[in-house]
Design a protein around this motif. Structure first.
Motif, mmCIF file in Angstrom:
data_model
loop_
_atom_site.group_PDB
_atom_site.id
_atom_site.type_symbol
_atom_site.label_atom_id
_atom_site.label_comp_id
_atom_site.label_asym_id
_atom_site.label_seq_id
_atom_site.Cartn_x
_atom_site.Cartn_y
_atom_site.Cartn_z
ATOM 1 N N ILE A 1 42.732 -16.918 -7.638
ATOM 2 C CA ILE A 1 43.570 -16.767 -8.905
ATOM 3 C C ILE A 1 44.503 -15.848 -8.373
ATOM 4 O O ILE A 1 45.672 -15.434 -8.882
ATOM 5 N N GLY A 2 43.824 -14.733 -7.345
ATOM 6 C CA GLY A 2 44.933 -13.642 -7.307
ATOM 7 C C GLY A 2 46.241 -13.949 -6.435
ATOM 8 O O GLY A 2 47.333 -13.550 -6.732
ATOM 9 N N VAL A 3 45.958 -14.622 -5.262
ATOM 10 C CA VAL A 3 46.973 -15.241 -4.413
ATOM 11 C C VAL A 3 47.943 -15.891 -5.368
ATOM 12 O O VAL A 3 49.316 -15.963 -4.956
ATOM 13 N N VAL B 1 36.759 1.550 -5.229
ATOM 14 C CA VAL B 1 37.232 0.455 -4.319
ATOM 15 C C VAL B 1 38.176 -0.520 -5.147
ATOM 16 O O VAL B 1 39.172 -0.890 -4.496
ATOM 17 N N LEU B 2 37.953 -0.450 -6.520
ATOM 18 C CA LEU B 2 39.251 -1.413 -7.143
ATOM 19 C C LEU B 2 40.231 -0.622 -7.215
ATOM 20 O O LEU B 2 41.485 -1.102 -6.996
ATOM 21 N N LEU C 1 43.986 -6.591 -6.426
ATOM 22 C CA LEU C 1 42.639 -6.241 -7.334
ATOM 23 C C LEU C 1 41.926 -7.301 -7.287
ATOM 24 O O LEU C 1 40.797 -7.107 -7.119
ATOM 25 N N ALA C 2 42.379 -8.689 -7.464
ATOM 26 C CA ALA C 2 41.550 -9.796 -7.267
ATOM 27 C C ALA C 2 40.657 -9.923 -5.834
ATOM 28 O O ALA C 2 39.432 -10.083 -5.688
ATOM 29 N N ALA C 3 41.327 -9.669 -4.705
ATOM 30 C CA ALA C 3 40.687 -9.517 -3.570
ATOM 31 C C ALA C 3 39.752 -8.508 -3.320
ATOM 32 O O ALA C 3 38.577 -8.482 -2.988
#
Lengths: 558, 531
Positions: free
Chosen positions: A46-48, A90-91, A442-444
Motif C-alpha cells: 500500500i505504501g509503495v 522508529v515511525l 511510514l508504511a515501510a
C-alpha cells in the motif's frame, strides 16, 4: 474494475489449484499464516503504491524494514525505552527517511531510482554497523508489544459479521441516494437499482453467515490480551463457542452461497443472452467444456496424484514412469484445466457485462455468492484473524479513502500522469510528491515494526532483503502502472495476497523452494502479458463495434 | 526544368480506396490519391480529417486496413518504416525525429552508418553530410550537436537526411508550425529545389497561404474521405476552405460584441511609441484587472515589460516565434519567477511564486501545449475540468465535492459545446478543438477574472476556432480581462481591442482599434520602426 476482477481471478486460481492438490492449504494453521504474511506484505505494498502512482519508485523499502526491525529491539531491549515511545521514535525516523527522499527528489531533481537505491544500500549498511551484525530479538519479554504482530483478536466469522454490517449500512446509504435521484428518467435505472440493492443484500448474507457461529450457543470465557499500551491491556470479549458452532459459518456459506450462486448465474446469463446472445455464446461453451474437464480431473487424476509416492513406479504402455514424474505431469494437467475454468469464467463474466448493463450490475452479487460458496469449503471462518490483518485492513480503508475521496489523492493521480499539467492547474506538485514518499516510508516503518515483532529474531544483514521488490510486484499486479497516474488500493492488497499465496503454494506443494523466484517471476510476467493481450482484444472489439457508427468525433487522426 | 507533370503522365505513387479504423472511429474511408514525379501536392483538411493518418500509413508507421498502395504502378506492401524508406518514402514528422544529443552528421546517417574495419567511419560521415547539407542550403558543421540548432535548421537536417537516402517522396507534416517567417521562406526555397530534382513532396499544412504559393495541386480531405482536388488557378483560400468544411464560409471571423474599454490616455497614443504604461495612475477611472509594471522575464533579462489589461478587454499579443510572448505569459502565471517588476491585480500588488498563487488571485492560463501543460490527457473530461477548482470546492478542505464536480462538468460541456459521448470520456479520444474546450472549461469552473490564452486556436479546426472566438467575446462581455498570444495575424486583428507587439522580449508597441493591421504589426514585430 476489470483489472481488480482479473487479479482476483488469479488469486482464486492459485488458491483453487493449490487446494485441489493439497487440501492442507485451506486448513486453519496454513490459512492463519498465509493471511498474516499477506497482511504484512500488504502494508508495504500500500505504501509503495502511493509512490508508484506519482510515477516514482522506492527501492529502499526492504532496507527501511531492516533498519526499523533492528532499531526497535535495540531501543526497547537494549536501551530500556518504553514500547510505546520506541514505536513512535522508529515511525518518526521512517517518516524522516521518506521526507529526505522526497526533498532530494523534488528540490534537487534527483531521480527516484537513484535516491532510493542509495537508500537501499545506506540503511542496510547503517543497520549492520549499528548492531554489529548481531541477531536481535525481544526474547520472552515484551509480550504486550509483540501482540501487535502475533495477537489474534477475533475469528474470521466475527470479521464476516462486522464486514457484513458495514456493507449493509453502506448499501442503505447508497439506496437512499438512488431514491433521491429516482425521478430523473434514466435509461440505466434498472441496472442502478440492481447494483444498489445487491450491496446491502450481500451485507446481510455475510452478517448472517458470521453470526451463525453463535447459533449453537456460546459461553463467556476469560478472553485473551489483544494489545498493551502503557500498562493498559485491551482484552478480547472472550466469547467461546463449541467446535460445531465454529464450523457453522462455513456450512452456512457453503449452502447459502451455492444455492444463491446458481440462480444468480442463471439470471446473469439470461439477461446477457437476451440483450446480445452472440457475445456470450463462445465463452459459455468454453465454460461448459472446461467444467467437464475439471470434473474428470477431480474424479480421476487427483486421487492418483495423492496416492502416487515419490518412489513408486508406474507402467504406462512401454514406459516406466516414476512417482515424481507422474506427480509433476498430473500437476501440470490440473494446472491447465483449472486455469481454463477460471479464464473462461472470467471471459464469460466480462462478455456478459459488456452485453448487458443489468448483468454488469449483477456482477458483484455473482462474485460474492461464488466466493461464499468457495469459502464455505474452507476452514477460514473458524480461523483466527491475525492482528496485522486488522491493521492492514484499517490502513487500506484509510488509504483508499485518501486516494479516491480527497483532493490530495486526485492530485497524486493527476501529477503521476502529467506533472506539468498538474502544476499548471495550481497543484503544488512538489509537496504532493514528498507526501507520497513520506507515506511510503511510514508504511515501510510500520511493516518493519510488525515484521520484527512477528519474527522476533532479526538478522541485520538479511532482514527485509528483496521486500521492496515483493511490494512493487504486488502493486504492479494490483493495477498500478509504473508510468504513474494509475492504481487502486484494493487491487494492490489482492496483489500482495497473490504473491504470498504463490509462495505458500510452492512450499505446500513440495516444489523446490529454489524455484521460488522463477515461479513468481513467471506468474507476474504471465499477468503482464494477459493484461496487454486483453487490452488489445478490447481495442479491436471497440473497432468492430464502431463500424458504421459515425457519431463519435474522430480519434487518433491528426 | 519545370514541373514534369506534362512529360511524364505516369504517377509515381498511387493510393487506391484506402481505409483505416481506430477504436471508435473510421479514420479513413475509400481514399484515392495520386502523386506525379516532381510534384508538390498539398494535403489540406480540418483537424481530424485523416491527413496525418494517411501519411503515417504511407510512411509505414501504421498499416492500412484495406486498399492498395502502388509505386511506379506496382502494388507494394508498406509494413514498416524501413519498407517505406526502401521504396523512397520519407515522412518528416510535425515533431522532429532527431536524436538531439548526437551530431548533425550522426543523425543524417543514423541506422546506416558507414563503417571501416567494423568501426564507424567518421570522416566519411562528415564528408557526405556536408554534401547533403549543401543541397538544402544549410551551412553548419556536421559535428555540431543537433540540440544547438534552431528548430528551422533542425528541419533542414531532417530534409538532408531524407535526401541522403535518395527519397523520391518526401512527406512534410505541418513543417512550418514552429518556424519563423524567415525560416519558413528558406524551407519553401528548399522545397522548390527538391521539385527541380524530381523529388515529389506531399505537403500538409493548416496555413493556406503557404499552400497557395507552394502547391502544384491540392487534395482536400474531410472526415477521412476525399473532398475534392484543386489544380493551378483553382487553388485559392476560399475554394480550399469551402471544400474543407463542406460549405461556404466567410473569409474570417468578425466580432459582433465589442465591449472592451481601453485604458484612457493610451487610446490616443500614436502607434509604436513604446510608452505603454504611461499615465496609468491618474488618467484611468477604472482599475485595470491586470497591471504589469517593469516586469523582467528571466528568458529576456535585458528588457522590462509594462502593460495593463482592463476588465472586459481583449488584448492580443502579436510577434514572431521566439519574441518572448509565451515566456512572458509563463512568468505572469508564476511558472517562472520574474527577476524584477510588479504585478497588480485589480489594483492590488501580488506576488506570484507559483501557478497556485496566480490561480488564487484569479488568473487562468490556457497554455501553448495543451497535451503537455493543459490536460492530463489520459484522464476523463470530468477529472480535467475539475482539476484546478478541486481544492476550492472541496468540503472540509480536503474531501472532493463530487456533486460540484459533476455540475461543473455538465455546465462546461453545455456552455462550451464540448462534443463528447459522456463526461467520463478520456480526453485523448476527443478532437483537438474539443480538447482545447476542456482546458477552457477547467478555468471557467474557477470563475477567473483574468484569462491568459497562449495560441488558443493552434491546431484546431475552423468550426472550433469560431466557437472559441465567440466564447472569448462572451467572456469579455461578462467583464473578464483576456490577454491572448497568437501567431495568426488574422486572429489578432479580428479579436483584439488592443494589440501589443513583441520583439525579442520587448514590447515594441501597441495598436488600438483601426490601427491594428497586418503591416503595422509586422513592422513592430520585426523591430523595424519601434523607435
Amino acid at each position: 474494475m476489470n483489472k481488480i476482477l482479473g487479479i482476483f481471478g488469479l488469486l482464486i486460481f492459485v488458491c483453487l489449484f493449490t487446494t485441489v492438490l493439497n487440501d492442507s492449504f485451506v486448513g486453519q494453521y496454513n490459512l492463519y499464516n498465509t493471511t498474516r504474511w499477506s497482511a504484512l506484505f500488504g502494508i508495504l505494498s500500500i505504501g509503495v503504491a502511493f509512490v508508484i502512482i506519482t510515477g516514482g519508485i522506492d527501492l529502499s523499502i526492504g532496507s527501511v524494514v531492516g533498519l526499523v526491525a533492528c532499531l526497535l529491539p535495540m531501543l526497547v531491549v537494549g536501551n530500556g525505552y518504553s514500547p510505546t515511545s520506541a514505536v513512535i521514535i522508529v515511525l518518526l525516523i521512517s517518516a524522516a527517511i521518506g521526507l529526505l527522499h522526497g526533498l532530494l527528489i523534488t528540490r534537487l531533481d534527483l531521480q527516484p531510482f537513484v535516491v532510493t537505491l542509495c537508500g537501499l544500500l545506506f540503511y542496510r549498511g547503517f543497520a549492520r554497523w549499528l548492531t554489529d551484525d548481531d541477531t536481535l530479538g525481544f526474547g520472552q519479554d515484551h509480550d504486550g508489544l509483540r501482540l501487535l504482530a502475533i495477537g489474534k483478536p477475533c475469528s474470521w466469522a466475527t470479521m464476516l459479521l462486522g464486514g457484513g454490517v458495514c456493507l449493509f449500512l453502506y448499501g442503505l446509504w447508497k439506496l437512499r441516494r438512488l431514491r433521491s435521484e429516482a425521478d430523473s428518467d434514466d435509461s440505466h435505472h434498472d441496472a442502478k437499482k440492481i447494483s444498489a440493492w445487491s450491496i446491502p443484500l450481500i451485507g446481510v448474507l455475510l452478517a448472517v453467515a458470521g453470526a451463525s457461529r453463535f447459533f449453537l450457543g456460546w459461553d463467556s470465557g476469560p478472553g485473551t490480551s489483544l494489545i498493551e499500551v502503557g500498562g493498559y491491556r485491551i482484552r478480547s470479549l472472550g466469547i467461546e463457542v463449541s467446535d460445531a458452532g465454529a464450523a457453522m459459518p462455513s456450512t452456512v456459506m457453503k449452502y447459502v452461497g451455492t444455492f444463491l450462486f446458481v440462480p444468480t448465474l442463471v439470471v446473469f446469463l439470461r439477461w446477457a443472452w437476451q440483450s446480445d446472445s452472440r457475445r456470450i455464446k463462445k465463452p459459455s461453451a468454453l465454460v461448459l467444456v472446461s467444467l467437464v474437464l475439471l470434473a474428470l480431473c477431480v474424479w480421476q487424476l487427483v486421487p492418483l496424484y495423492r496416492s502416487a509416492g515419490g518412489d513408486d513406479r508406474w507402467q504406462v504402455g512401454a514406459i516406466i514412469v516414476s512417482g515424481e514424474m507422474l506427480k509433476n505431469t498430473l500437476m501440470m494437467i490440473v494446472f491447465v484445466v483449472v486455469g481454463g475454468v477460471i479464464g473462461s469464467v472470467g471471459w464469460l463474466i466480462s462478455a456478459a457485462g459488456t452485453a448487458s448493463k443489468k448483468s454488469k450490475a449483477l456482477t458483484p452479487a455473482l462474485v460474492a455468492t461464488g466466493v461464499m460458496a468457495l469459502l464455505g469449503q474452507t476452514q477460514l471462518a473458524a480461523t483466527m484473524v491475525p492482528m496485522p490483518m486488522l491493521i492492514m485492513i484499517a490502513l487500506a480503508v484509510v488509504a483508499a479513502i485518501f486516494l479516491n475521496r480527497t483532493v490530495y489523492g486526485r492530485y497524486l493521480l493527476a501529477l503521476g500522469r502529467n506533472e506539468e499539467a498538474a502544476r499548471y492547474s495550481g497543484i503544488n506538485t512538489k509537496r504532493m510528491i514528498v507526501v507520497a514518499y513520506v507515506l511510503c516510508s511510514l508504511a515501510a516503518g510500520l511493516g518493519g515494526i510488525l515484521f520484527a515483532l512477528d519474527v522476533n529474531s532479526v538478522q541485520p544483514s538479511g532482514f527485509g532483503n528483496f521486500y521492496e521488490l515483493y511490494a512493487i510486484a504486488a502493486a504492479v499486479l494490483g493495477g498500478c502502472s509504473l508510468r504513474g497516474g494509475e492504481g487502486n488500493i484494493l487491487g494492490v492488497v489482492i496483489g500482495a495476497a497473490v504473491m504470498r499465496v504463490l509462495y505458500n503454494a510452492i512450499n505446500i506443494l513440495g516444489i523446490s523452494t529454489k524455484l521460488e523466484f522463477a515461479i513468481i517471476g513467471m506468474v507476474i510476467l504471465a499477468g503482464a502479458i494477459v493484461d496487454v493481450v486483453v487490452k488489445r482484444i478490447v481495442a479491436k472489439r471497440a473497432v468492430l463495434a464502431a463500424e458504421g457508427v459515425d457519431t463519435e468525433p474522430p480519434v487518433g487522426a491528426d | 526544368m519545370s514541373v514534369t507533370q506534362g512529360k511524364n503522365p505516369r504517377p509515381l505513387l498511387e493510393v487506391r480506396s484506402l481505409g483505416k479504423r481506430f477504436p471508435g472511429v473510421r479514420a479513413l474511408h475509400n481514399i484515392n490519391l495520386t502523386l506525379m514525379p516532381g510534384e508538390v501536392l498539398a494535403l489540406v483538411g480540418e483537424n481530424g480529417a485523416g491527413k496525418s493518418t494517411l501519411m503515417k500509413i504511407l510512411a509505414g508507421v501504421q498499416p492500412p486496413d484495406e486498399g492498395q498502395i502502388l509505386i511506379d504502378q506496382t502494388p507494394v506492401a508498406i509494413d514498416s518504416v524501413a519498407d517505406a524508406m526502401r521504396l523512397g518514402i520519407t515522412l518528416i514528422h510535425q515533431e522532429l525525429n532527431l536524436a538531439d544529443n548526437l551530431s548533425v552528421g550522426a543523425n543524417i546517417f543514423l541506422g546506416r552508418e558507414p563503417t571501416r574495419f567494423g568501426l564507424i567511419d567518421r570522416e566519411k560521415i562528415v564528408h557526405e553530410s556536408r554534401r547533403h547539407l549543401a543541397s538544402v542550403g544549410l551551412k553548419v558543421d556536421p559535428l555540431t550537436l543537433v540540440r544547438e540548432l534552431t528548430i528551422g535548421r533542425q528541419q533542414m537536417v531532417e530534409i538532408a537526411k531524407a535526401l541522403s537516402i535518395d527519397a523520391r517522396v518526401l512527406i512534410m507534416d505541418e513543417p512550418t508550425s514552429s518556424l519563423s517567417q524567415r525560416e519558413a521562406e528558406a524551407l519553401f526555397e528548399v522545397v522548390h529545389g527538391l521539385r527541380e530534382h524530381g523529388v515529389s513532396v506531399i505537403y500538409i499544412s493548416h496555413r493556406l497561404a503557404e499552400v497557395e504559393t507552394l502547391a502544384d495541386r491540392v487534395a482536400v480531405m474531410r472526415d477521412g474521405e476525399n473532398a475534392g482536388e484543386l489544380v493551378g488557378d483553382q487553388i485559392n483560400h476560399d475554394a480550399m476552405v469551402s471544400r474543407m468544411v463542406g460549405r461556404d464560409v466567410s473569409r474570417f471571423y468578425e466580432r459582433t460584441i465589442r465591449t472592451g474599454q481601453t485604458p484612457q490616455g493610451t487610446g490616443q497614443t500614436p502607434q509604436g511609441t513604446g510608452q505603454v504604461a504611461e499615465g496609468t495612475e491618474q488618467a484611468t477611472e477604472a482599475t485595470p484587472a491586470l497591471e504589469v509594471i517593469d516586469l523582467v522575464v528571466p528568458d529576456h533579462p535585458k528588457h522590462k515589460v509594462s502593460f495593463e489589461v482592463m476588465p472586459g478587454e481583449i488584448v492580443g499579443v502579436a510577434g514572431l516565434v521566439g519574441a518572448g510572448r509565451t515566456e512572458m505569459l509563463r512568468c505572469l502565471f508564476g511558472v517562472t519567477q520574474p527577476l524584477g517588476g510588479t504585478v497588480r491585480i485589480n489594483g492590488r500588488r501580488v506576488q506570484l511564486r507559483s501557478p497556485k498563487d496566480a490561480i488564487a488571485s484569479g488568473m487562468g492560463l490556457v497554455p501553448e501545449d495543451r497535451k503537455e501543460q493543459g490536460l492530463v490527457i489520459d484522464f476523463s473530461v470530468r477529472t480535467n475540468v475539475s482539476l484546478a477548482s478541486l481544492s476550492d470546492k472541496a468540503r472540509g478542505g480536503c474531501w472532493i465535492n463530487f456533486a460540484a464536480e459533476s455540475d461543473d462538468t455538465t455546465d462546461s460541456i453545455d456552455r462550451l459545446r464540448i462534443k463528447t459521448p459522456t463526461a467520463d470520456q478520456v480526453v485523448r479520444y476527443l478532437s483537438g478543438g474539443n480538447q482545447q474546450k476542456v482546458v477552457l472549461g477547467k478555468w471557467l469552473a474557477m470563475n477567473p477574472k483574468i484569462l491568459l490564452l497562449d495560441e488558443p486556436t493552434r491546431g484546431i479546426d475552423i468550426g472550433a476556432k469560431e466557437e472559441i472566438y465567440r466564447l472569448m467575446e462572451t467572456l469579455a462581455a461578462q467583464g473578464l480581462a483576456i490577454l491572448f498570444v497568437s501567431s495568426e495575424m488574422e486572429e489578432v486583428i479580428a479579436m483584439s481591442d488592443r494589440t501589443l507587439v513583441m520583439h525579442e522580449g520587448e514590447i515594441t508597441g501597441q495598436l488600438v482599434g483601426d490601427e491594428i493591421g497586418e503591416e503595422q504589426i509586422m513592422n513592430l514585430a520585426t523591430g523595424v520602426t519601434s523607435r
